[in-house]
Design an enzyme around this catalytic site. Structure first.
Site, PDB file in Angstrom:
ATOM      1  N   CYS A  14       4.518   0.309   6.920  1.00 17.56           N
ATOM      2  CA  CYS A  14       4.886   1.378   5.993  1.00 17.56           C
ATOM      3  C   CYS A  14       4.705   2.743   6.646  1.00 17.56           C
ATOM      4  CB  CYS A  14       4.006   1.281   4.742  1.00 17.56           C
ATOM      5  SG  CYS A  14       4.452   2.432   3.416  1.00 17.56           S
ATOM      6  N   GLY A  18       0.300   4.372  10.658  1.00 14.18           N
ATOM      7  CA  GLY A  18      -0.200   4.662  11.992  1.00 14.18           C
ATOM      8  C   GLY A  18       0.571   3.963  13.091  1.00 14.18           C
ATOM      9  N   LYS A  19       1.678   3.331  12.755  1.00 11.32           N
ATOM     10  CA  LYS A  19       2.437   2.536  13.724  1.00 11.32           C
ATOM     11  C   LYS A  19       2.977   3.368  14.882  1.00 11.32           C
ATOM     12  CE  LYS A  19       6.637   2.968  10.963  1.00 11.32           C
ATOM     13  NZ  LYS A  19       6.016   4.069  10.178  1.00 11.32           N
ATOM     14  N   THR A  20       3.479   4.567  14.601  1.00 13.32           N
ATOM     15  CA  THR A  20       4.069   5.385  15.663  1.00 13.32           C
ATOM     16  C   THR A  20       2.998   5.909  16.599  1.00 13.32           C
ATOM     17  OG1 THR A  20       5.848   6.036  14.161  1.00 13.32           O
ATOM     18  CG2 THR A  20       5.579   7.334  16.165  1.00 13.32           C
ATOM     19  N   ASP A  39      13.553   5.517  13.943  1.00 14.67           N
ATOM     20  CA  ASP A  39      13.953   6.780  13.304  1.00 14.67           C
ATOM     21  C   ASP A  39      15.068   7.480  14.072  1.00 14.67           C
ATOM     22  OD1 ASP A  39      11.988   6.267  11.483  1.00 14.67           O
ATOM     23  OD2 ASP A  39      10.859   8.116  11.811  1.00 14.67           O
ATOM     24  N   TYR A  42      18.554   7.079  12.420  1.00 16.37           N
ATOM     25  CA  TYR A  42      18.925   7.602  11.119  1.00 16.37           C
ATOM     26  C   TYR A  42      20.367   8.101  11.156  1.00 16.37           C
ATOM     27  CZ  TYR A  42      14.693   7.698   8.231  1.00 16.37           C
ATOM     28  OH  TYR A  42      13.633   7.349   7.435  1.00 16.37           O
ATOM     29  N   TYR A 164       9.209  16.426   7.602  1.00 12.61           N
ATOM     30  CA  TYR A 164       9.797  15.629   8.679  1.00 12.61           C
ATOM     31  C   TYR A 164      11.061  16.289   9.220  1.00 12.61           C
ATOM     32  CZ  TYR A 164       6.721  11.935   7.013  1.00 12.61           C
ATOM     33  OH  TYR A 164       5.617  11.208   6.652  1.00 12.61           O
TER      34      TYR A 164
END
Length: 238
Positions: A14, A18-20, A39, A42, A164
């Site tokens: 989600c 912290g995945k990135t 991303d 997009y 963002y």
């Protein structure tokens, strides 16, 4: 045709899990690693779906991404070991320098990962929020890491962000956006991976994912070493 072996590693979860951040650290620790952000696929701002109820862009639905182009790029990378598309790299992440990892811990992490990277092996890390929801997409990866955090942690982290950068502008979440868009899409798109479809509960044993809990109690060095140990074990076995 290249003789380079390519291993695709997905790090998904989600938004605000912290995945990135973890992907950026690992990409810097793996020799010759390529890092790709979902991303970067997009669609242009004008093509992002508009939610009828709220009248705002829905950046968190699968339809906001050009998933066909993403899949084609992954297939090309797997075949050739190189990137075809000129990517606008995702910078919507905290400065990883703020974590102040000790040099000896960083050196140990790099040494661990370097030990299994042979000269003919290219590791490609891919981070994204919509990977494991799509069975076809999920199957393209050799290693699948699912980063999780509780709802309260995800919500607090997301609300702390200023906004963002998009392809053409800058997006700031409306007050309701995390609950009604981010978390709702995460829940609906990933519930099939969980026991009783409870995304706050346990992953199904047949989900085919390596789980990392990355809540407020998780120390960054431990998280990185946990993922590194799993990557090393997989590469050793193959």
């Amino acid at each position: 045709m290249t003789t380079t072996k390519v291993k695709l590693i997905a790090i998904s979860g989600c938004s605000s899990s912290g995945k990135t951040t973890l992907a950026k650290f690992l990409a810097n620790a793996i020799p010759g690693c390529i890092l790709i952000h979902e991303d970067d696929f997009y669609k242009p701002d004008s093509e992002i779906p508009i939610n009828e109820k709220y009248g705002v862009a829905d950046w968190d639905c699968p339809e906001a991404l050009d998933l066909d182009a993403f899949k084609r790029e992954l297939d090309l990378i797997k075949t050739t070991g190189s990137i075809k598309t000129k990517l606008i790299h995702n910078e919507n992440v905290d400065d990883i320098g703020k974590f102040n990892i000790k040099q000896e811990d960083w050196d140990a992490l790099r040494a661990k990962l370097s030990s299994v990277i042979e000269s003919d092996l290219k590791v490609v890390l891919v981070d994204g929020f919509m990977i494991f929801n799509d069975e076809e997409l999920m199957k393209k990866f050799d290693i699948r890491i699912f980063v999780r955090a509780p709802y309260e942690v995800l919500s607090r982290r997301r609300h702390a962000r200023a906004g963002y950068k998009t392809l053409e502008s800058f997006w700031v979440d409306p007050p309701y956006y995390f609950d009604e868009f981010v978390y709702r899409a995460y829940r609906e798109e990933h519930k099939h991976l969980f026991v009783n479809e409870d995304v706050e509960g346990s992953l199904r044993s047949d989900a085919g994912l390596f789980e990392l809990i990355n809540d407020d109690e998780t120390e960054i060095t431990k998280a990185l070493n946990t993922i590194a140990d799993y990557i090393v074990s997989h590469l050793d076995a193959n």
